[in-house]
Design a protein around this motif. Structure first.
Motif, PDB file in Angstrom:
ATOM      1  N   THR A 154       0.848  -1.187   0.000  1.00 51.76           N
ATOM      2  CA  THR A 154       0.000   0.000   0.000  1.00 51.76           C
ATOM      3  C   THR A 154       0.885   1.238   0.000  1.00 51.76           C
ATOM      4  O   THR A 154       2.060   1.175   0.352  1.00 51.76           O
ATOM      5  CB  THR A 154      -0.918   0.025   1.233  1.00 51.76           C
ATOM      6  OG1 THR A 154      -0.111   0.015   2.410  1.00 51.76           O
ATOM      7  CG2 THR A 154      -1.856  -1.172   1.237  1.00 51.76           C
ATOM      8  N   MET A 155       0.294   2.352  -0.392  1.00 48.60           N
ATOM      9  CA  MET A 155       1.015   3.625  -0.408  1.00 48.60           C
ATOM     10  C   MET A 155       0.183   4.656   0.329  1.00 48.60           C
ATOM     11  O   MET A 155      -1.035   4.668   0.217  1.00 48.60           O
ATOM     12  CB  MET A 155       1.232   4.105  -1.845  1.00 48.60           C
ATOM     13  CG  MET A 155       2.087   3.206  -2.697  1.00 48.60           C
ATOM     14  SD  MET A 155       2.210   3.805  -4.398  1.00 48.60           S
ATOM     15  CE  MET A 155       3.449   5.069  -4.213  1.00 48.60           C
ATOM     16  N   ASN A 156       0.871   5.538   1.047  1.00 51.19           N
ATOM     17  CA  ASN A 156       0.156   6.655   1.650  1.00 51.19           C
ATOM     18  C   ASN A 156       0.231   7.839   0.681  1.00 51.19           C
ATOM     19  O   ASN A 156       0.855   7.756  -0.387  1.00 51.19           O
ATOM     20  CB  ASN A 156       0.720   6.994   3.036  1.00 51.19           C
ATOM     21  CG  ASN A 156       2.179   7.399   2.983  1.00 51.19           C
ATOM     22  OD1 ASN A 156       2.627   8.031   2.032  1.00 51.19           O
ATOM     23  ND2 ASN A 156       2.934   7.041   4.017  1.00 51.19           N
ATOM     24  N   LEU A 157      -0.387   8.946   1.019  1.00 53.20           N
ATOM     25  CA  LEU A 157      -0.436  10.090   0.101  1.00 53.20           C
ATOM     26  C   LEU A 157       0.947  10.648  -0.203  1.00 53.20           C
ATOM     27  O   LEU A 157       1.230  11.049  -1.334  1.00 53.20           O
ATOM     28  CB  LEU A 157      -1.338  11.181   0.671  1.00 53.20           C
ATOM     29  CG  LEU A 157      -2.840  10.867   0.657  1.00 53.20           C
ATOM     30  CD1 LEU A 157      -3.623  11.979   1.327  1.00 53.20           C
ATOM     31  CD2 LEU A 157      -3.328  10.660  -0.760  1.00 53.20           C
ATOM     32  N   ASP A 158       1.834  10.681   0.788  1.00 53.55           N
ATOM     33  CA  ASP A 158       3.190  11.179   0.539  1.00 53.55           C
ATOM     34  C   ASP A 158       3.909  10.288  -0.466  1.00 53.55           C
ATOM     35  O   ASP A 158       4.607  10.782  -1.366  1.00 53.55           O
ATOM     36  CB  ASP A 158       3.992  11.250   1.846  1.00 53.55           C
ATOM     37  CG  ASP A 158       3.501  12.359   2.770  1.00 53.55           C
ATOM     38  OD1 ASP A 158       2.939  13.361   2.257  1.00 53.55           O
ATOM     39  OD2 ASP A 158       3.669  12.228   3.997  1.00 53.55           O
ATOM     40  N   ASP A 159       3.771   8.963  -0.322  1.00 51.26           N
ATOM     41  CA  ASP A 159       4.384   8.035  -1.283  1.00 51.26           C
ATOM     42  C   ASP A 159       3.837   8.282  -2.689  1.00 51.26           C
ATOM     43  O   ASP A 159       4.590   8.278  -3.674  1.00 51.26           O
ATOM     44  CB  ASP A 159       4.113   6.576  -0.897  1.00 51.26           C
ATOM     45  CG  ASP A 159       4.783   6.160   0.401  1.00 51.26           C
ATOM     46  OD1 ASP A 159       5.791   6.794   0.785  1.00 51.26           O
ATOM     47  OD2 ASP A 159       4.288   5.197   1.028  1.00 51.26           O
ATOM     48  N   MET A 160       2.527   8.485  -2.794  1.00 50.98           N
ATOM     49  CA  MET A 160       1.915   8.733  -4.098  1.00 50.98           C
ATOM     50  C   MET A 160       2.426  10.031  -4.703  1.00 50.98           C
ATOM     51  O   MET A 160       2.737  10.083  -5.896  1.00 50.98           O
ATOM     52  CB  MET A 160       0.389   8.771  -3.968  1.00 50.98           C
ATOM     53  CG  MET A 160      -0.232   7.416  -3.754  1.00 50.98           C
ATOM     54  SD  MET A 160      -2.031   7.555  -3.773  1.00 50.98           S
ATOM     55  CE  MET A 160      -2.398   6.960  -2.144  1.00 50.98           C
ATOM     56  N   ASP A 161       2.514  11.085  -3.887  1.00 50.02           N
ATOM     57  CA  ASP A 161       3.027  12.369  -4.382  1.00 50.02           C
ATOM     58  C   ASP A 161       4.449  12.223  -4.904  1.00 50.02           C
ATOM     59  O   ASP A 161       4.793  12.756  -5.958  1.00 50.02           O
ATOM     60  CB  ASP A 161       2.971  13.435  -3.282  1.00 50.02           C
ATOM     61  CG  ASP A 161       1.565  13.923  -2.989  1.00 50.02           C
ATOM     62  OD1 ASP A 161       0.680  13.740  -3.861  1.00 50.02           O
ATOM     63  OD2 ASP A 161       1.350  14.479  -1.896  1.00 50.02           O
ATOM     64  N   ARG A 162       5.298  11.489  -4.172  1.00 42.06           N
ATOM     65  CA  ARG A 162       6.678  11.275  -4.616  1.00 42.06           C
ATOM     66  C   ARG A 162       6.725  10.479  -5.928  1.00 42.06           C
ATOM     67  O   ARG A 162       7.490  10.793  -6.833  1.00 42.06           O
ATOM     68  CB  ARG A 162       7.489  10.571  -3.527  1.00 42.06           C
ATOM     69  CG  ARG A 162       7.975  11.515  -2.427  1.00 42.06           C
ATOM     70  CD  ARG A 162       8.979  10.836  -1.512  1.00 42.06           C
ATOM     71  NE  ARG A 162       8.347   9.847  -0.643  1.00 42.06           N
ATOM     72  CZ  ARG A 162       7.709  10.134   0.492  1.00 42.06           C
ATOM     73  NH1 ARG A 162       7.632  11.386   0.903  1.00 42.06           N
ATOM     74  NH2 ARG A 162       7.168   9.178   1.215  1.00 42.06           N
ATOM     75  N   ASP A 172      10.661  15.928  -5.246  1.00 40.91           N
ATOM     76  CA  ASP A 172      10.182  16.894  -4.245  1.00 40.91           C
ATOM     77  C   ASP A 172      11.313  17.837  -3.863  1.00 40.91           C
ATOM     78  O   ASP A 172      12.477  17.440  -3.795  1.00 40.91           O
ATOM     79  CB  ASP A 172       9.684  16.178  -2.989  1.00 40.91           C
ATOM     80  CG  ASP A 172       8.305  15.581  -3.188  1.00 40.91           C
ATOM     81  OD1 ASP A 172       7.638  15.953  -4.170  1.00 40.91           O
ATOM     82  OD2 ASP A 172       7.893  14.764  -2.359  1.00 40.91           O
TER      83      ASP A 172
END
Length: 81
Positions: A62-70, A80
């Motif tokens: 799974t990915m959190n939002l920070d992982d997705m943004d990166r 970033d």
């Protein structure tokens, strides 16, 4: 243009010539919407939305939002700040 009548139960009968032209059979499903001009639009449903995910492999991470943004930033060629 063919005229159809709405029954007291809210049902429409699609005339045979239209059913034949669209390849509709008993049990066929239609997607319904209203277009920008207020017209009812019926389109044969080629698949159910759940069918798109039925044979999908299980998610292994799974990915959190920070992982997705990166990941998005890396895909478009910038990291970033």
């Amino acid at each position: 243009m063919t005229t159809v009548t709405l029954t007291s139960k809210g049902q429409l009968t699609i005339p045979r010539q239209l059913r034949d032209a669209l390849g509709l059979a008993p049990g066929s499903r239609l997607q319904a919407s209203i277009d920008a001009h207020g017209r009812l639009v019926l389109v044969p449903a080629k698949y159910e939305p759940d069918d798109l995910f039925r044979d999908r492999p299980a998610v292994s991470r799974t990915m959190n939002l920070d992982d997705m943004d990166r990941a998005i930033a890396a895909a478009v060629g910038r990291e970033d700040p």
